[in-house]
Each structure stands twice: as C-alpha cells, then as structure tokens.
Design a protein around this motif. Structure first.
Motif, PDB file in Angstrom:
ATOM      1  N   UNK A   1       0.845  -1.202   0.000  1.00 38.96           N
ATOM      2  CA  UNK A   1       0.000   0.000   0.000  1.00 38.96           C
ATOM      3  C   UNK A   1       0.873   1.242   0.000  1.00 38.96           C
ATOM      4  N   UNK A   2       0.253   2.379  -0.231  1.00 34.14           N
ATOM      5  CA  UNK A   2       0.960   3.658  -0.234  1.00 34.14           C
ATOM      6  C   UNK A   2       1.527   3.940   1.150  1.00 34.14           C
TER       7      UNK A   2
ATOM      8  N   UNK B   1      -0.325   5.196   5.088  1.00 31.24           N
ATOM      9  CA  UNK B   1      -1.708   4.726   5.242  1.00 31.24           C
ATOM     10  C   UNK B   1      -1.759   3.602   6.269  1.00 31.24           C
ATOM     11  N   UNK B   2      -2.816   3.581   7.081  1.00 27.23           N
ATOM     12  CA  UNK B   2      -2.954   2.532   8.084  1.00 27.23           C
ATOM     13  C   UNK B   2      -3.851   1.429   7.530  1.00 27.23           C
ATOM     14  N   UNK B   3      -3.365   0.210   7.652  1.00 25.29           N
ATOM     15  CA  UNK B   3      -4.209  -0.933   7.311  1.00 25.29           C
ATOM     16  C   UNK B   3      -4.020  -1.965   8.406  1.00 25.29           C
ATOM     17  N   UNK B   4      -5.104  -2.453   8.965  1.00 25.03           N
ATOM     18  CA  UNK B   4      -5.025  -3.279  10.167  1.00 25.03           C
ATOM     19  C   UNK B   4      -5.177  -4.764   9.856  1.00 25.03           C
ATOM     20  N   UNK B   5      -4.583  -5.577  10.718  1.00 28.72           N
ATOM     21  CA  UNK B   5      -4.819  -7.014  10.686  1.00 28.72           C
ATOM     22  C   UNK B   5      -6.221  -7.277  11.235  1.00 28.72           C
TER      23      UNK B   5
ATOM     24  N   UNK C   1      -4.531   9.095   5.670  1.00 27.33           N
ATOM     25  CA  UNK C   1      -5.964   8.784   5.674  1.00 27.33           C
ATOM     26  C   UNK C   1      -6.312   8.454   7.107  1.00 27.33           C
TER      27      UNK C   1
END
Lengths: 439, 439
Positions: free
Chosen positions: A10-11, A14-18, A123
C-alpha cells in the motif's frame, strides 16, 4: 504461472489493520457511535470528494498544501481534509429542510498528504459531533459535550482522564483588560506551554510584551485548583471587561450543568491554558487528556463557534462540537500498550467442527445458534481434527462444538470450553444457554 | 457580512442523503453488517487510495477509463473501483499471518467516474463477503452464501425475492459438448437475455453458430422447474463431458446444503441463464432478484473463483463471495417506493422539554433514561412550548416528557405519547418501562 506478479503493497502513510486489530478498532468506533447516538445525534455521510472551490472557500493556509487535489473531466476535485467544512457546506445547502437545533454525528475518513512520519496518517478517521442553532444556541449545550466525552472514554475502559475546559472569551477579555490588542501571538505561545515549558513561553512573550503584562499572563494561566476555586479566583480578579465577564458567566453555567450531567469531578477541570487554535473557536473550548499517558496530547477536542458556515451563507449558525481522531488515537494506544484488546481474530462465539457425514446436522445446529443471536461458523474443510482445533485456537474462538455419529444419534453435542480446556456434553439448548450466559 | 459567499453544492453524480434518508440507509447497512458478522466474517478496512500499479495489475479494460487517478509527490495514485482488488492485494500481502479459510466482510465506498446519469453514482458503497481457502475450499461454502443473502433480505423486510444459482462449469461443459470452443461471445449474449429478450439473443447467436447449436443452447437455458426438476433434466441430458459433470455435481451439492441451511424453496432457484461476466467466476454463480421489482436487476451477486490474487502471488487462493451495491440498491428502492422507511429525522426515543427552572432536573431525568439505554435529547433552547412541540413532531420523536414546577415537586413526569396524542402522568421508572416495552 506466466503472470507478471506485482508486489502487493500500500501507499506509505496509510494505516491498514490485521483482523485482530480491526476487531479492536471497530469496537472503539462502535462505542463512539453508540454514545453519539444515545445523546440524540443523527448520522450524516458526505462525499469524500468535493468541489475544490467549495472545500477551499475559506482559503488556503497550511492545510492547502496537504490537500489531495486533482482534476477529472471538467471538475477540480479535492478530498476532504476534515469533516467540519463539508458539514458547514451541508448545513448551508440544506438550511430550509433542517430542524434546529440540529445535532449530527459523522464518522468518516479524511485525507491529508502530511509528511510521512511515525504516528501520522494520510488517511484517518474523524468522529465528530456538532450541535447547530439557527441564529442562537443555548450555552447548556456546551455542558452536554463533556458528558458525551465522559460516556465514551468511560465505556472505552478509561478511568483516569480529564476533560480540560476553558472559555476563549475569558482569555480575550483578560488580554483586552491588559491592553493587548492583538492576542493571537500570545495565544499561540500559550498553546505551546505543555510542549515547550513555562520558561520558553515566558521568553517568547517577553519579546512582544511588557514585563508586567507577561507576569500577569503567567500568573493568570497558572491559576489552578478545584473548579469552584478557579471560578472564585477569576471572580476575585475583579476584571471589569465585558467579554471577560461574559466568558466567566458562560464558564460558570457550563460547570454548573456539567454537574447536573453527573460527570465525576475528577474527570473534568477548568484549565486556563487551553486556547485551541486562533480564529475558529469563540467560547467554550475542550481538550481531553489521558492521565496515564499525557504525552499523546488531547484525544478529543473542540469548542463553541459563532458561525459554522460563514463562507456558504449569510445566515448565522452558532454551534458547539468535538472531534475524536480515531486512527491516531488507536495507533497511540496500541503503541503505548494501553489498548483494551479483545485478542481475537474472529467475532465468533462458537465454531462447529463436523466429523465425516455430520455436515448437514452441523449446519442445522449452526442455524439454531445463530437464531439465538450467537455468532457461529461451521468448519467446512476436510483435514485432521488437530488442524481444525489449531485454527480455532489461532482465531481465539471461545467455544468449539464437535459433532460426529455419537452426537447425532444422542442429540447431545460435545462442547469444548477453550478457556477451561474442558469438554462437556450439552444439548443444543444447553449449549446456547452456556454461551449466552457468558457473553 | 463582507465575505464572498461560495454557493454550497456537491459534485454531480454523488449521493448525499437527508437525515431521514440517512437513518434509513444506516438501518440497511447495519442489517447487512450484523448478518455478515453472524456467519463469522471478520471486518476489514483498506485505504481508499492504492498505488495505481497495484490496483491496475490485472490491466485496464473499460474500468480503467472510469478510475479516479492522480499523482501526488512521486506517487501514482488511484481510488479503488471495487473492494475485490484491494482484498486480493491484502490477502497476498498478509498470506503468512492469515488463517485459512479466511472469511472477511468489507463495507466501504468505491469510486467510478461513470457517465452522469440517473441512478448511477460515482461514489457508492459496496458490501462484500468472501471466503478464501489456501489451495482449496470446500463446495459447502457455496451453499452458505445463499443462506447469508436470505438472512439479509429477510431482515430488510423482503419476503418475495429469489436467489438465482447456476454453475459456470455446467455452461462451459455444455458448450464444449456442442463443439463450441470459444464460449465467451455466447455467454455475453446469454447474459443479455433478460434485457433484450429471447428472439434477439437467438439472432445474435445465429450470427456465430450453427442453427442446431443455437436451438440446443436455447432449449438448454430455458430448462425450468423446481430445483429437483432442473437437476433431473440436466442429468437426463446425459452429457459425457468432464467439466459439465463436475459442475452438475457441484450444483447438486450446493442445492442439497442450501436445504440444510433452511433457505425456503421459494427464495432460491437454479437458473441456467445466469452467467455473471466472462473471466472471473469459475463455478457457482449467484444473482438475487426482487420478485416485486425485477427491473432493477440483481441486488446481490457473486460466485466462486479459482484464484483470488493471481496478480499478486503464485499461491492458489480459491474463494467464493458476494457483493451488495448498497448505494444503488437504496436509491432504487426509494425510487420504487419499496423502501421500508422509519420516517424519522431523529434516532431519539424521547425528548425532554424543560419549563423555566427545570433544566437541571431535566438533565438528571435524561441521565436516567440514557442509563436504561433510551436515546434521549433534552431541548435546551428558549422559546414557546408550541415551537418545541413542532420540533418534536418534525423529528418524529415518539415520546415527549414535559418538566415544570409541578413535575419537579411531585416527581411525576408529564409524558406525551405522540402516536396516541395522549398525555400521561408517569414516574421516571414508569416512563422508562413504557418506552422500553414499545421499542
């Protein structure tokens, strides 16, 4: 395979969670939402893209550089950088069909192309409430806001937090009484007190003010004590300045009604150092500090403003509101190991593991559990029992129901309670009762 | 005021709802979410922006033209146009930490710069579930999907809807048995049957196939009857083609287990006309039609695929999933007056209207109601009683509690039940019981 594989990523920023983190994050989000709704706020959802001319009606500043802006076809488009500007646009646009006082909450993502650094996200979720009056709005609303904040942080599992309250009119009036015409530089210095310390603030102020003024200001913002004591101390200053008097009356009223809302005394305090930016807020202002982790700064801030939508309408729309920056809050709590985690990778209460030939019976059992409101998964895949139990363990599902020939013939299920490491024989009704009793 | 007023408006092709509509929309969204969770799907949330090279790994086509794409700094950024591609990227990226079968739901906004036309939106919610296996995935999962669809549409208030089910292997196998090598043109024609009618499909097919082939195809896709009858008819065709046989076996298994899930027979049917696009789905496919409003097309579609993430990993990840396009569905139901609306502009069960001097007492009463889980607003503003009751009426709040001197002295509240136009005297406990009993 002959495909060209593109590296999945991802960029930056940016936060992406498990799944485990996402479950925890959603618990927080749901708690905020539920409490906003409990106080009668209605949901709102605005587009993430707006016309640039509308979004930037107020004009640029620091924010403008961070905005994601682009054109598509004839449209000059920007992504929203907060929820306040779209809300102002919405209220101005729908004035005639809205009922005032208008209470709305909005929980959504906003975008800022900030410099990429730890704990800053491009974001992030904001969770906002605002109460808007048409022309005027009772000061009692300002006392309800801390009650909402209290309800939320209490339910999120925090005991030790403090909602700090001030009133911009008190600061402005005090500065006027001291003969300071432009208070903005002073406010900017005071805002930094927690960051740079008393000595630095003092030397900053000495660069623009007389020594006497500076010592008055320092004494003033250091006024401390119980809420009653602070108000008494402010009264005793005996400052005959209209704005000061109005601000003090407002603060007294707010504190009086916060008591009616039964917010515990330990969870709020008057703090004359709180200024909250420079031009938007005009009355009550709030910050919320976690006592056990003051270094993360305010976790919920806001205040009273004169005019929500001045760039979109001539109608005067005073309001009061707060915002919780949930993405950052979640990140900071997790970093500080203060997150109340469920430590689960599944929302399931129960997983049913069918032996050979027990699939239909297992599905029927799952139907009954779900009808009783129990979140249930059936393990449909083939494989060794140990593999299936490992899966259950990894997901953190608390109950396992095993169904084979014996269970189908007797209509008695084998139920493992994972927290006990014990196994029981239960009818489906008993199994349902056990799960519901412990959930 | 000397401001330049910017006309408040949003970009064309975006949906923004009034409070009343938003409340209805959120009810639908919550129902979908609750049912997804009940079957053990975990939440996921991916960024709205992705690296263009990652998002478009599969390569362009029609979608590419619609994408919102821009650069910021060094980044070539695109907004997601569905939730499937980000999900594939997520699974490939987090393979080693996920537990398979992996069940996730995602509800979020996606972006397509479509031509501006009625009922088409450039920002819209998709509500997706998928079950992913590592290497393989039991066919029984394909039978659970219709159970989830059924639960949702049932709870949304629909009785008459049909989940249409087919299997792509049956179609492919049948075409192979007819000697048709490239079935894609045929599938494309069949997909249009509901839109353009039998005669047009037939003439399209005659342009590329022999008359005999065309009449075989037309007879085949028109096979109708109960699910049992259709399967019998397919069996009787006695087609000795491997893919056909496999597809038929899968379809039989799916129908068998859908029965175990207790989806009523009237809510699902085998429909050999359902093809669902051309290259992604490889087995079971679904569409869902509202019997009372077939013209809106499928309201929930999906199917089985061989390989979720072939552009991001060489690992084989078969899956099955569905998507509900909620924004479009909401719009269409509202247009068709099929929306089960709450007809409310507020989530409040109760509004408390304090007379002069009753503010603190009213706040205390509100505290008690909220503690009992009742959504409550206190009307803080000044003004005539009639104005306040008008507000209540407009918001559609069902109960009004009036508090003045008499009520405070007697500790007995005056409670108006708006649906009855009646007024009662109630203690706060009785008031709570009344509201809870009717909610």
């Amino acid at each position: 395979m002959s495909n060209n594989i593109v590296k999945p990523s991802i960029l930056p920023g940016f936060m992406e969670l498990t799944p485990k983190d996402q479950i925890d994050f959603n618990m927080m989000l749901d708690t905020i939402k539920k409490n906003y709704e409990k106080y009668g706020f209605v949901p709102m959802d605005t587009p993430i893209m707006e016309k640039t001319e509308v979004l930037l009606a107020k004009g640029g500043g620091e924010t403008e550089k961070q905005i994601y802006r682009f054109t598509k076809g004839d449209s000059d488009i920007s992504l929203r950088f907060d929820l306040t500007v779209p809300f102002a646009r919405f209220v101005a646009q729908n004035m005639s069909s809205l009922n005032f006082p208008f209470r709305r909450y909005q929980i959504g993502k906003v975008y800022r192309g900030e410099r990429n650094q730890k704990g800053r996200f491009r974001e992030f979720y904001q969770c906002d409430i605002d109460i808007i009056g048409n022309g005027k709005l009772s000061i009692v609303n300002d006392a309800e806001i801390p009650a909402v904040i209290y309800s939320i942080f209490k339910e999120l599992g925090f005991e030790n937090f403090k909602i700090r309250i001030n009133n911009r009119k008190i600061l402005n009036g005090f500065f006027k009484a001291l003969g300071i015409v432009d208070a903005s530089a002073v406010l900017r210095s005071i805002d930094k007190l927690d960051k740079i310390g008393e000595a630095s603030v003092k030397s900053e102020l000495l660069a623009v003010l007389e020594e006497e003024q500076v010592s008055s200001i320092m004494n003033f913002i250091m006024i401390a004590g119980s809420n009653t004591e602070v108000i008494e101390a402010l009264d005793k200053l005996n400052i005959q300045e209209e704005e000061f008097t109005q601000g003090l009356n407002e603060l007294e009223t707010v504190v009086e009604y916060i008591r009616a809302f039964k917010v515990p005394e330990k969870n709020y305090m008057i703090d004359l150092k709180i200024a909250r930016g420079l031009d938007y807020y005009t009355g009550t202002v709030y910050e919320t500090i976690l006592d056990d982790y003051p270094s993360i700064g305010s976790v919920c801030s806001g205040g009273r403003y004169e005019n929500l939508a001045e760039y979109y309408t001539n109608q005067k729309l005073p309001g009061v509101g707060i915002s919780i920056g949930l993405t950052r809050l979640f990140y900071q709590l997790r970093e500080a190991k203060l997150l109340k985690s469920k430590e689960k990778e599944s929302l399931c209460d129960v997983i049913i593991i069918p032996m050979d030939g027990a699939l239909a019976y297992s599905i029927d059992t799952a139907n009954k559990l779900r009808e009783a409101g129990i979140v249930t998964q059936v393990y449909f895949e083939e494989g060794k029992l140990q593999k299936k139990l490992n899966y259950t363990n990894k997901l953190g599902i608390p109950y396992v129901i095993l169904i084979g020939d014996e269970e189908m013939q007797s209509n008695i299920l084998t139920m493992k309670v994972m927290s006990e490491g014990q196994q029981y024989k239960k009818s489906v009704e008993e199994a349902i009762d056990l799960v519901l009793a412990n959930s």
